[in-house]
Design a protein around this motif. Sequence first.
Motif, short mmCIF file in Angstrom:
data_model
loop_
_atom_site.label_atom_id
_atom_site.label_comp_id
_atom_site.label_asym_id
_atom_site.label_seq_id
_atom_site.Cartn_x
_atom_site.Cartn_y
_atom_site.Cartn_z
N LYS A 176 5.53 2.14 7.60
CA LYS A 176 6.49 2.50 6.56
C LYS A 176 6.64 1.38 5.54
CE LYS A 176 9.15 5.85 9.25
NZ LYS A 176 10.43 6.14 9.94
N ARG A 177 6.63 0.13 6.02
CA ARG A 177 6.72 -0.99 5.08
C ARG A 177 5.49 -1.05 4.19
NH1 ARG A 177 8.97 -3.63 9.69
NH2 ARG A 177 6.94 -4.56 10.22
N GLU A 178 4.31 -0.82 4.77
CA GLU A 178 3.09 -0.83 3.97
C GLU A 178 3.09 0.30 2.96
OE1 GLU A 178 -0.67 -1.46 6.09
OE2 GLU A 178 0.50 -1.98 7.86
N LEU A 179 3.57 1.48 3.39
CA LEU A 179 3.59 2.63 2.48
C LEU A 179 4.60 2.43 1.36
CD1 LEU A 179 3.16 5.75 4.76
CD2 LEU A 179 1.74 5.11 2.82
N GLU A 180 5.70 1.75 1.64
CA GLU A 180 6.67 1.45 0.58
C GLU A 180 6.03 0.63 -0.52
OE1 GLU A 180 9.90 -0.43 2.56
OE2 GLU A 180 10.72 1.45 3.38
N GLN A 181 5.17 -0.31 -0.12
CA GLN A 181 4.45 -1.11 -1.12
C GLN A 181 3.48 -0.23 -1.90
OE1 GLN A 181 4.87 -4.28 -2.17
NE2 GLN A 181 3.38 -3.68 -3.72
N VAL A 182 2.81 0.69 -1.20
CA VAL A 182 1.88 1.60 -1.87
C VAL A 182 2.62 2.47 -2.89
CG1 VAL A 182 0.40 3.62 -1.51
CG2 VAL A 182 0.21 1.66 0.01
N VAL A 183 3.79 2.98 -2.49
CA VAL A 183 4.58 3.81 -3.39
C VAL A 183 4.99 3.02 -4.63
CG1 VAL A 183 6.77 5.04 -3.65
CG2 VAL A 183 5.41 5.36 -1.59
#
Length: 414
Positions: free
Chosen positions: A167-174
């Motif tokens: 989720k932390r990695e995806l937040e950066q992607v978003v």
Amino acid sequence: MVYPDRHSTGLRDNDARLEEAAGLAAAIGIDVVDKIAVRVRAPKPKTLFGSGQVQELAARVQVHEAELLIVDGALTPVQQRNLETDTKTKVIDRTGLILEIFGERAASAEGRLQVELAHLDYQAGRLVRSWTHLERQRGGFGFLGGPGETQIEADRRLIRDRMARLKRELEQVVRTRGLHRDRRRRAPWPIIALVGYTNAGKSTLFNRLTGSAVMAENLLFATLDPTMREVSLPGVAKAILSDTVGFVSDLPTQLVAAFRATLEEVISADLIVHVRDLSHPDSDAQAEDVAAVLDDLGISGEGGIPLLEAWNKIDGVDDEARIAIAGEAARRDDVAVISALTGEGVTALTALIGAKLTAGQRLHHIQLSNDDGAGMAWLHAHGAVESEVLNDDLLEVAVRLSEDDFARFQSRGR
């Protein structure tokens, strides 16, 4: 392959739904040796099906020496485990199958993160010995098993920790995708998103309009990661066309949430083109599924993003159906009848898209420096220039532009 027919919406054909399920299995290389629709009047908590139906399924599994039983519906962990015991074979449900397909097909780093997060969310309530996807070479997520694979007992703490990191990695992607979208909004080009049910022909149409060669096969979920290309349209010198993942009925809720970032490409579009397969017996039901997803995203209806429909695969219908389809389309101003494969009707579709993007233009009086040739060229490409008057070092231009294009012009260079 089993389709539990629990209820009928009046739109979806049971045979077509069973064929779709078989198509999902074929999309991941599974050889379907038997398929059956089973009427479930009162779902059983332990096995979903009645005892006699389970016995019949077990007999079919034995006759065909099947290694996998796919239930085209949602199974609880208890139902899945009991069916495996009673049929003596591996059992997965529709969610597991779709997640397995996405696990093999997602090509981008973002797509892999999204699918893994969805898989872990699904797996958290099951804790089956199949959480081996981090070590597998062929992709996928281990629902189907495989030779030489180490079976890992995934505990809830390990899954929660991994999900938190994802989720932390995806937040950066978003955040990164948001920056890219902001840059595109400032760019002087409208964005067109192709949406539609899986295998409706979006990628084939995308390739025809852009001259690209993205994967366009007769497979469900041939496209998972969004692709964007430049395209020229009548009245619009340059636009960005986006090919998106296909929708499907009963898409796992985990995937709807996990692919939110991908679907945000649709949210940021100036125009949506809904590609429909008119040759499919469930075309109307598929259209309702797509409309429901768009509604969930909050981009349909009044005040939403303008939408056109491309009624595709007209080359696959008989003459009688073709006449009826043409008559219905003629009564609407938001439909083009096409064959993305042969090119029939595509010119009319591009004209319709161009007209939609340039609709609502009003007269604007703009002042340009005399040496701003790029600005003048942009106005000619995106609007209807009515007059040009040179006043000292300034060029006063009267041009009809849509409000979106006027905003884009004003944002140039920012």
